[in-house]
Write a protein that holds these residues in place. Sequence first.
Motif, PDB file in Angstrom:
ATOM      1  N   ILE B  18    -106.201 -20.342  92.888  1.00  0.00           N
ATOM      2  CA  ILE B  18    -104.889 -19.770  93.138  1.00  0.00           C
ATOM      3  C   ILE B  18    -104.681 -18.508  92.284  1.00  0.00           C
ATOM      4  O   ILE B  18    -105.046 -18.466  91.121  1.00  0.00           O
ATOM      5  CB  ILE B  18    -103.765 -20.806  92.857  1.00  0.00           C
ATOM      6  N   SER B  19    -104.129 -17.476  92.904  1.00  0.00           N
ATOM      7  CA  SER B  19    -103.679 -16.285  92.173  1.00  0.00           C
ATOM      8  C   SER B  19    -102.158 -16.359  92.091  1.00  0.00           C
ATOM      9  O   SER B  19    -101.493 -16.597  93.103  1.00  0.00           O
ATOM     10  CB  SER B  19    -104.063 -15.000  92.915  1.00  0.00           C
ATOM     11  N   ILE B  20    -101.624 -16.160  90.899  1.00  0.00           N
ATOM     12  CA  ILE B  20    -100.174 -16.143  90.713  1.00  0.00           C
ATOM     13  C   ILE B  20     -99.786 -14.814  90.088  1.00  0.00           C
ATOM     14  O   ILE B  20    -100.221 -14.483  88.979  1.00  0.00           O
ATOM     15  CB  ILE B  20     -99.701 -17.305  89.819  1.00  0.00           C
ATOM     16  N   LEU B  21     -98.985 -14.060  90.818  1.00  0.00           N
ATOM     17  CA  LEU B  21     -98.523 -12.772  90.326  1.00  0.00           C
ATOM     18  C   LEU B  21     -97.021 -12.867  90.057  1.00  0.00           C
ATOM     19  O   LEU B  21     -96.283 -13.451  90.848  1.00  0.00           O
ATOM     20  CB  LEU B  21     -98.792 -11.666  91.352  1.00  0.00           C
ATOM     21  N   THR B  63     -97.359 -17.217  99.467  1.00  0.00           N
ATOM     22  CA  THR B  63     -96.045 -17.819  99.271  1.00  0.00           C
ATOM     23  C   THR B  63     -95.317 -17.030  98.202  1.00  0.00           C
ATOM     24  O   THR B  63     -95.888 -16.749  97.147  1.00  0.00           O
ATOM     25  CB  THR B  63     -96.148 -19.287  98.837  1.00  0.00           C
ATOM     26  N   VAL B  64     -94.070 -16.678  98.479  1.00  0.00           N
ATOM     27  CA  VAL B  64     -93.255 -16.002  97.474  1.00  0.00           C
ATOM     28  C   VAL B  64     -92.144 -16.945  97.051  1.00  0.00           C
ATOM     29  O   VAL B  64     -91.515 -17.604  97.887  1.00  0.00           O
ATOM     30  CB  VAL B  64     -92.709 -14.641  97.996  1.00  0.00           C
ATOM     31  N   PHE B  65     -91.928 -17.014  95.750  1.00  0.00           N
ATOM     32  CA  PHE B  65     -90.865 -17.830  95.172  1.00  0.00           C
ATOM     33  C   PHE B  65     -89.869 -16.911  94.482  1.00  0.00           C
ATOM     34  O   PHE B  65     -90.264 -15.967  93.795  1.00  0.00           O
ATOM     35  CB  PHE B  65     -91.447 -18.805  94.140  1.00  0.00           C
ATOM     36  N   LEU B  66     -88.581 -17.216  94.676  1.00  0.00           N
ATOM     37  CA  LEU B  66     -87.530 -16.420  94.048  1.00  0.00           C
ATOM     38  C   LEU B  66     -86.653 -17.317  93.196  1.00  0.00           C
ATOM     39  O   LEU B  66     -86.120 -18.315  93.685  1.00  0.00           O
ATOM     40  CB  LEU B  66     -86.681 -15.718  95.109  1.00  0.00           C
ATOM     41  N   ASN B  67     -86.494 -16.941  91.946  1.00  0.00           N
ATOM     42  CA  ASN B  67     -85.592 -17.642  91.025  1.00  0.00           C
ATOM     43  C   ASN B  67     -84.514 -16.649  90.625  1.00  0.00           C
ATOM     44  O   ASN B  67     -84.704 -15.836  89.722  1.00  0.00           O
ATOM     45  CB  ASN B  67     -86.371 -18.144  89.809  1.00  0.00           C
ATOM     46  N   ILE B  77    -101.201 -16.839  95.940  1.00  0.00           N
ATOM     47  CA  ILE B  77    -102.221 -16.647  96.968  1.00  0.00           C
ATOM     48  C   ILE B  77    -103.207 -17.802  96.848  1.00  0.00           C
ATOM     49  O   ILE B  77    -103.863 -17.975  95.812  1.00  0.00           O
ATOM     50  CB  ILE B  77    -102.970 -15.307  96.783  1.00  0.00           C
ATOM     51  N   VAL B  78    -103.256 -18.624  97.906  1.00  0.00           N
ATOM     52  CA  VAL B  78    -104.126 -19.802  97.874  1.00  0.00           C
ATOM     53  C   VAL B  78    -104.820 -19.977  99.226  1.00  0.00           C
ATOM     54  O   VAL B  78    -104.101 -20.092 100.236  1.00  0.00           O
ATOM     55  CB  VAL B  78    -103.334 -21.100  97.566  1.00  0.00           C
ATOM     56  N   PRO B  79    -106.138 -20.080  99.293  1.00  0.00           N
ATOM     57  CA  PRO B  79    -107.057 -19.801  98.191  1.00  0.00           C
ATOM     58  C   PRO B  79    -107.338 -18.311  98.095  1.00  0.00           C
ATOM     59  O   PRO B  79    -107.256 -17.594  99.092  1.00  0.00           O
ATOM     60  CB  PRO B  79    -108.315 -20.560  98.645  1.00  0.00           C
ATOM     61  N   SER B  80    -107.686 -17.852  96.933  1.00  0.00           N
ATOM     62  CA  SER B  80    -108.006 -16.438  96.758  1.00  0.00           C
ATOM     63  C   SER B  80    -109.359 -16.127  97.385  1.00  0.00           C
ATOM     64  O   SER B  80    -110.297 -16.935  97.321  1.00  0.00           O
ATOM     65  CB  SER B  80    -108.035 -16.087  95.270  1.00  0.00           C
ATOM     66  N   VAL B 109    -105.578  -7.137  90.926  1.00  0.00           N
ATOM     67  CA  VAL B 109    -106.198  -8.456  91.068  1.00  0.00           C
ATOM     68  C   VAL B 109    -107.672  -8.277  91.397  1.00  0.00           C
ATOM     69  O   VAL B 109    -108.026  -7.502  92.296  1.00  0.00           O
ATOM     70  CB  VAL B 109    -105.503  -9.280  92.167  1.00  0.00           C
ATOM     71  N   VAL B 110    -108.507  -9.001  90.666  1.00  0.00           N
ATOM     72  CA  VAL B 110    -109.935  -9.016  90.948  1.00  0.00           C
ATOM     73  C   VAL B 110    -110.336 -10.464  91.223  1.00  0.00           C
ATOM     74  O   VAL B 110    -110.120 -11.342  90.371  1.00  0.00           O
ATOM     75  CB  VAL B 110    -110.748  -8.460  89.767  1.00  0.00           C
ATOM     76  N   VAL B 111    -110.871 -10.698  92.403  1.00  0.00           N
ATOM     77  CA  VAL B 111    -111.333 -12.033  92.782  1.00  0.00           C
ATOM     78  C   VAL B 111    -112.843 -12.059  92.642  1.00  0.00           C
ATOM     79  O   VAL B 111    -113.550 -11.291  93.310  1.00  0.00           O
ATOM     80  CB  VAL B 111    -110.915 -12.386  94.216  1.00  0.00           C
ATOM     81  N   THR B 112    -113.312 -12.935  91.781  1.00  0.00           N
ATOM     82  CA  THR B 112    -114.753 -13.002  91.504  1.00  0.00           C
ATOM     83  C   THR B 112    -115.385 -14.175  92.238  1.00  0.00           C
ATOM     84  O   THR B 112    -114.739 -15.203  92.436  1.00  0.00           O
ATOM     85  CB  THR B 112    -114.989 -13.153  90.000  1.00  0.00           C
TER      86      THR B 112
END
Lengths: 114, 113
Positions: B18-21, B63-67, B77-80, B109-112
């Motif tokens: 998972i990538s979390i931005l 998926t975007v989450f707003l607080n 972002i799942v899966p990256s 973001v770098v996905v390895t």
Amino acid sequence: EPEVTQTPSHQVTQMGQEVILRCVPISNHLYFYWYRQILGQKVEFLVSFYNNEISEKSEIFDDQFSVERPDGSNFTLKIRSTKLEDSAMYFCASSEGTGYSPLHFGNGTRLTVT
Amino acid sequence: DQQVKQNSPSLSVQEGRISILNCDYTNSMFDYFLWYKKYPAEGPTFLISISSIKDKNEDGRFTVFLNKSAKHLSLHIVPSQPGDSAVYFCAASETDSWGKLQFGAGTQVVVTP
């Protein structure tokens, strides 16, 4: 998928010259925008345009700048007398409407003022 | 003008994870938030958006989450995937200034493999 197209991709001009950057927005979109990104800085809003007039403009968008929709498809940004600090990536964008309508961006024109 | 902040300039994640931005904002008048992805020499590409009346919006792997109380949003972002390697921008606008987006500085973001 429809896209916003911009020409030219790279424009080099001398300080004091006029430049016109061109954009073809997505055909059914009604709102048009110009943004720019100076190297190393954030993407920043310049101007929005709807129904053949400017809706909103930023402090950057001074009298040296103008926008026009000369026909049914093109949207242009003119810089009347370019300065060194106008060197940036200029992005055109369009959206279907307002209110939760995302902007779709073109690939930009890199303007280099020498 | 720091109304929209992305405090992490870079993120490295393994493929499949998972990538979390994250993105923070200061302007309580913002009520529309968007995430864009940008490859070099291309313009920002719209990914996903959320209005202030929601706290979550999902579209495929994104998926975007707003607080709102914390003035914070995040993009998951799942899966990256390797093709997700790009700069991600958070942007926001006010109700009375649709289309006048305030952008964050971006997160690379770098996905390895």
